[in-house]
Each structure stands twice: as structure tokens, then as C-alpha cells.
Design an enzyme around this catalytic site. Structure first.
Site, mmCIF file in Angstrom:
data_model
loop_
_atom_site.group_PDB
_atom_site.id
_atom_site.type_symbol
_atom_site.label_atom_id
_atom_site.label_comp_id
_atom_site.label_asym_id
_atom_site.label_seq_id
_atom_site.Cartn_x
_atom_site.Cartn_y
_atom_site.Cartn_z
ATOM 1 C CB SER A 95 -8.079 3.777 2.595
ATOM 2 O OG SER A 95 -7.266 3.169 3.608
ATOM 3 C CE LYS B 38 -3.862 2.023 2.643
ATOM 4 N NZ LYS B 38 -4.767 1.849 3.799
ATOM 5 C CB SER C 251 -8.494 0.985 5.543
ATOM 6 O OG SER C 251 -9.192 2.165 5.296
#
Ligand code: GLN
Length: 492
Positions: free
Chosen positions: A159, A79, A183
């Protein structure tokens, strides 16, 4: 484009690598090809193919010398909230334009130390603020899943949407995510993948771009429960550079996968039966309870009475911490600088251009709830309610060993939906947010398809530091659900 190699699980690939039936270079090249063929998903902000191949070659060389790490040769995605040494790190924001950190986050350093290969940095909601991946400055991520027979773009959740999409589309064998309010778990649920948020303090936050420091936790995302356990074994552990990281031994989490559940008590919280919850979510939850009963568990109803205050509490505490953490982006130290006539103008122009609408909304809310005169009424009150929510779980765990809930109140929604209604967007986190407020470990496991053919996830919540029970229960759900569906485009 999938191939036999990209369809392997992480543990399956490790076996093939150790039997020398496969090289890290072949495995990495197959994933780089898949990434190149799936750019329309926009799952990656930065691809690092040269670095990936060099790491894969080094892995093959280590294997030839008999010096293998626990993840040697496994291609992973990261990420883009984790700082990676000399590799662009954006947090999904324009304000970090061109930022190449001079250091590596502890979590990613541990992965590379274990022999894993970095494929690139995945897209995310800006500063991890969102549940849809629509707020990224680098454009939305597309869920590899569509409704059967349709081509309408759906969100991958957020996210960590880029990581989830990359795992689901077979672009990597696993990925890192971060979870402040859901997330990791919500995008895992939306993409038919597995994602675990560890106990707060289990993984170091050092080198992760901060959103809300008392809630943020890094965790693994992969296609099986075992694969997540293997990843957590590597990324977890004490780090003197993070004062909130816990100095506790790291268990062999993968040993809990497949463990007997006989006699385990599973709590079903009454308050999670929220108004307007679709029937299909209720049915999935019931099915999960029945599978666990069949596996030898006792199902008990528990009460978490302050559940309805969790979202409002989160949406005071998270923005408060974010407004403070994001004060460092002033155009002086990293990334974007928009020159103004004075220092103050430069600050304002940089932040005005560098931050997107959702980030600005949160900075405004956070600054407001922390301001003199409102601090007691909002921030302090929220801290008190947070304690009540954590106490609810402590009391709940007197009656059970793990808690079963749905991960999200819906399947993946349309790209663009809920964008004009932040509260509707925030409601998507109703089942995940309380877990962060209490600092507990929780996983999402794919458990079935919605009426319109999209993945749905079940969440298992554990006691602090008891990821092992979480993995054991999740593995039982995984084997009972036998979710082996591929996103529709990938079936061929
Ligand atoms: N969707 C939640 C939010 O927007 C959670 C995000 C997260 O876990 N990083 O704050």
C-alpha cells in the site's frame, strides 16, 4: 524532471550539506520542482511546499549555528497514514475528509526533531489495504517505471505505493511507509527501491492510523540500504505512548552496512518455491544466493512447513483487527458525516459513502470471523496457526542467521489487473505476509530487471531485533547487484 540534486542519495546529500556545498533550501526547492513536474504519477495526496521551505530555512539557520541533527535538511515524504499536526491526513479514504490531526505521530515527530524536511503526504491504498495502490480514494498511483518502449501504466505496488513512486522518481530522498503484510517491501520491489519493515515493536505506532495493530509496523524507504539504515536510526526507539514499542537500545544500524559476511549462514526456505513461480524470479533468487556465497556466506536449505497457511491466516487476522479498528469511523468524531434520519442511519450512510469496496470487504470478513459461533472456528484457529508460523521461523533460525527469498512472485503489473480477483491480488503477498505474522524484520533490495525490463527485489529476513544482520546482508546484495537503473523516463 530530475536534477543533479534530486539524484543524490540521502547520505550523499548529507555530506554535501555538511561541507556547505549545498543548502537545505536549494535541496528542498529542487525536490519541490521535481514533484510539480511529476504530478501525473499522483504520488502525493498533499504537497506541503510552504512548510517544506520554512523547515529548510530553519535547517540552514541551525547549520549556520552549528546545531545539526542527524537528518538536517533532508527532504522526505510521509505516507498519508501518519498523523501530521494540522496537515490533512486521509489514510487514502473519503471517511477522513478534512481531518487535520491536532497531534504528530511519534515517527514523524522524530524525523522533524532530527532536522528532516516534510515535502508532503503520499498516496496509498485506502487504510493501507492493498498491493497496487488502486484502492485509494484519491486515485491510483502510477509507477514511474514502464516496460521499455511502452507507455502503459503499471502499478507501483501497495500500500505504500506513493512513497515508493516518490522515492523511485527522485521526488524525495526517502520516505516513510508502513507494512502490515508487505506494504513497504512489495512496492520497494516494484519500483527498484529499498524498503525495510523493522521488527514489530521497533518503531512506535503512536499516531499512525491503525489497520491491523498486531501486524502494523512503520519503516523507511529510500534508494540505498545505507539510507534506510540512517532513517531507521532516527525513527526507531521506545515510546511510552505505544505499549507494544520495545524498550531496547537503538543500534547504529548504518555501521552494519559494509560489514563482513564471512561465516554467516543464509537460509533458503524450500516452501517458498511456490507453484507457478516465473523462471525469472527463480533465477534472481539463485543469483542472490550465489552473490552471498561469494561474499563468504554458507547457504543452507531450511524448511518453514506452515508457509502455505500464511495467506489464509493473514486474511483472517488482518480483517478481524481492521473491522475492530475501523469501528471508530462513525461520522461523530472525525472526517465525513453523512446525516441520516436517525443516529443509526447516520452511521450507516457515513460508513456506506466513506469507505471504498476493499475496505468494506475487509470489514465484512473481519466482522464475520469475529462473530459468535465463528470466532473459534476462524479467529482462534488463525491465532493458533500464526503461532506455528512464528515457530517455523524460530526453528529455521537455529540453522541460519538470515533468510533469503524473492520479495514478490512477479514484477509490477498493469494498472487495473487483478482488480476483479481479490485472491489473485492477495497472492502477491505470499512471501511478505509470513514475516508480519512472526513479527520479524525484513528488507527488499533491488536485485535485477525482469525479462521485460522491470525491477525485481530480493527479500532478506532476520531474527527479531537483528536489523543489523538484515542491513549487512542487504548491503552485500546491493553491491553485487549494482542496480543503477533509472525509470525509463528519467534517464535523459
Ligand atoms: N497487501 C496486503 C493487504 O492488502 C498488505 C498491506 C499492508 O502491508 N498494509 O493487506
Amino acid at each position: 524532471m530530475t536534477s543533479e540534486l534530486t539524484r543524490l542519495t540521502l547520505s550523499g546529500a548529507l555530506e554535501r550539506l555538511s561541507r556547505r556545498e549545498l543548502s537545505a533550501v536549494e535541496l528542498t526547492a529542487a525536490h519541490l520542482d521535481a514533484m510539480a513536474a511529476a504530478r501525473e504519477l499522483n504520488a502525493f495526496i498533499t504537497e506541503t511546499p510552504d512548510c517544506a521551505l520554512a523547515m529548510a530555512e530553519a535547517s540552514d539557520a541551525r547549520r549556520a549555528r552549528g546545531e545539526v541533527g542527524p537528518l538536517d535538511g533532508i527532504p522526505l515524504a510521509v505516507k498519508d497514514l501518519f498523523c501530521t499536526s494540522d496537515v490533512l491526513t486521509t489514510a487514502g479514504s473519503r471517511i477522513l475528509d478534512g481531518f487535520r490531526p491536532p497531534y504528530e505521530s511519534t515517527v514523524t515527530a522524530r524525523l522533524w526533531q532530527a532536522g528532516a524536511v516534510c515535502l508532503g503526504k503520499t498516496n496509498l491504498d485506502e487504510f493501507a489495504m492493498g498491493s497496487s495502490n488502486m484502492t485509494s480514494a484519491f486515485g491510483p498511483v502510477r509507477n514511474p517505471w514502464t516496460r521499455p518502449g511502452e507507455n502503459e501504466a503499471l502499478v507501483p505496488g501497495g500500500s505504500s505505493g506513493g512513497s515508493a513512486a516518490a522515492v523511485a522518481a527522485r521526488l524525495c530522498l526517502g520516505a516513510t511507509g508502513t507494512d502490515t503484510g508487505g506494504s513497504i517491501r512489495q512496492p520497494a520491489a516494484f519500483t527498484g527501491t529499498v524498503g525495510l519493515k523493522p521488527t514489530y515493536g521497533r518503531c512506535s505506532r503512536w499516531g499512525i492510523v491503525a489497520f491491523a495493530s498486531s501486524l502494523d509496523q512503520a519503516g523507511p524507504m529510500a534508494r540505498t540500504v545505507r539510507d534506510c539504515a540512517l532513517l531507521l536510526e532516527v525513527i526507531a526507539g521506545y515510546d511510552p505512548k505505544d505499549s507494544t514499542s520495545a524498550d531496547l537500545p537503538v543500534p547504529r544500524f548504518s555501521a552494519a552496512v559494509g560489514r563482513s559476511l564471512a561465516g554467516l549462514r543464509i537460509g533458503v526456505p524450500r516452501e517458498y518455491r511456490v507453484d507457478g513461480m516465473p523462471d525469472e524470479i527463480e533465477r534472481l533468487w539463485q543469483a542472490g544466493a550465489a552473490w552471498l556465497r561469494d561474499a563468504g556466506c554458507e547457504l543452507v536449505e531450511i524448511s518453514l512447513p506452515h508457509t502455505r497457511y500464511a495467506l489464509p491466516t493473514y486474511y483472517i487476522i488482518a480483517p478481524a483487527e481492521a473491522s475492530s479498528n475501523l469501528a471508530r469511523y462513525d461520522g461523530m468524531r472525525y472526517g465525513l458525516r453523512v446525516q441520516g434520519d436517525s443516529l443509526t442511519d447516520t452511521y450507516m450512510a457515513t460508513r456506506g459513502e466513506g469507505f471504498g469496496a476493499e475496505v468494506k470487504r475487509r470489514v465484512l470478513i473481519g466482522t464475520y470471523v469475529l462473530s459468535a459461533g465463528y470466532y473459534d472456528a476462524y479467529y482462534l484457529k488463525a491465532q493458533r496457526v500464526r503461532r506455528r508460523i512464528a515457530d517455523d521461523f524460530t526453528q529455521g533460525f537455529e540453522h541460519c542467521d538470515a533468510i533469503l527469498t524473492p520479495t514478490a512472485p512477479s514484477a509490477a503489473f498493469r494498472a487495473g489487473e487483478k482488480m476483479d480477483d481479490p485472491v489473485a491480488m492477495y497472492l502477491n503477498d505470499v512471501f511478505t505476509v509470513p514475516v508480519n505474522l512472526a513479527g520479524l524484520p525484513a528488507i527488499s533490495v533491488p536485485a535485477g530487471l525482469s525479462d521485460d525490463g522491470l525491477p525485481l527485489g530480493l527479500q532478506v529476513i532476520g531474527r527479531p531485533w537483528d536489523e543489523e544482520t538484515v542491513f549487512a546482508v542487504a548491503a552485500a546484495l546491493e553491491s553485487a547487484a549494482a542496480f543503477d537503473h533509472l525509470p525509463y523516463g528519467l534517464e535523459a
